[in-house]
Design a protein around this motif. Sequence first.
Motif, PDB file in Angstrom:
ATOM      1  N   ASP A 290       1.991   0.659   3.369  1.00  0.00           N
ATOM      2  CA  ASP A 290       1.835  -0.548   4.158  1.00  0.00           C
ATOM      3  C   ASP A 290       3.029  -1.448   3.883  1.00  0.00           C
ATOM      4  O   ASP A 290       4.053  -0.974   3.366  1.00  0.00           O
ATOM      5  CB  ASP A 290       0.490  -1.239   3.878  1.00  0.00           C
TER       6      ASP A 290
ATOM      7  N   ARG B  49       0.304   2.903  -0.733  1.00  0.00           N
ATOM      8  CA  ARG B  49      -1.043   2.365  -0.943  1.00  0.00           C
ATOM      9  C   ARG B  49      -1.679   3.031  -2.159  1.00  0.00           C
ATOM     10  O   ARG B  49      -1.927   4.241  -2.164  1.00  0.00           O
ATOM     11  CB  ARG B  49      -1.887   2.595   0.302  1.00  0.00           C
TER      12      ARG B  49
ATOM     13  N   ARG C 175       2.878  -3.708  -6.668  1.00  0.00           N
ATOM     14  CA  ARG C 175       2.578  -2.330  -6.296  1.00  0.00           C
ATOM     15  C   ARG C 175       3.319  -1.343  -7.223  1.00  0.00           C
ATOM     16  O   ARG C 175       2.798  -0.284  -7.569  1.00  0.00           O
ATOM     17  CB  ARG C 175       2.973  -2.109  -4.839  1.00  0.00           C
TER      18      ARG C 175
END
Length: 372
Positions: free
Chosen positions: A127, A132, A166
Amino acid sequence: MDAPACHTDIIDFGKGQPSLSLLPVAAWRTAADHCLAHGDARLLQYGVDEGDEGFRESLAQFLSRRYAMPVATTELVVSAGASQALDLVCTRFTRAGDIIFVEEPTYFLALDIFRDHGLQVVGIPIDEEGIRIDALQDALVHHRPAFLYTIPSFQNPSGTTMSAARREQLIAASRMHDLLVVADEVYQLLDFGTVPPAPLATHVHTARVLSLGSFSKICAPGLRLGWIQGAPDVLHTITQSGVVQSGGGLSPFVSGVMRSLIDLGLADAVLDGLRRVYAERSAVLCRAMRELLPAVTFVEPTGGYFVWAQLPAERSASQFLSVARAGGVAFHPGTRFSSGGGFARHMRLSFAHYDAPELVEGVRRLAHALAG
């Protein structure tokens, strides 16, 4: 609108390479003269498995400055570019039939390398913040991959940069599952002013991470010179490759000249010049797309080489490509970057190869073809 005339002068947005005008011939001549003036015949001999130590010392200093983190010579092994490094990783860490994870979408030629090794590819969606982690965790329930291949900064093709949060989550997952992360970080230094988070190379001693770098994107592709950064024990697996052992290391002469390019400050000058030019070309392409292709959606990149654009709902990029070619413009359709045939409406456009007038003309041809 009338059908476009057939062009023989194709503007090919698929070219993920610099224009000839950007290749540093004068700087390379200066560096070659500086290197050869030392009269060191060892540059023309077989080298050590890890690569020339003097070059690795200079490279470590260059990366320490550019990454704003300490990089040690012992963390580096010389490769003949990132593609050859990735091939070495596949050779030493996988067997035919193994499963590997890739981002979805990902670099299409990496997919070809994986197919050459008989690997089964499983795509993990991304994303706006990168891969993800929820999807990664789900996939790890069902599969035990040999490694995960990721392009963390200015991703090819999407231009996405993985957020700092992330990245930390990815490293945590790597530790938890003993997952080897192969980070293709060839665009890490090609920001347009917004510096990306620290490279995954930061974690080579705290997780199973191999970081791939290359001078193809930050100097010149024809050098075929890059590096693998990792913990020494992991790099030892690489240097035991038959190719490395038989070749006496990789690219000793080119490494010697690149060492001079770095030591003379010319590598920094070349890189900074490329960043300025690519930022300007990206802005030109995106401005033309906003003006001439309002039905095409995209996010303007903050670094790298590419714009990842989506056609209107009823259009297939693969089918549109034949129309576009007849109108004198080309690109790579999104399905090339998918492990499962996805992204049918997407197209990857590179701004690295053309000057502003050609970029604008290419978008004009795209608009004409789309309206036809």
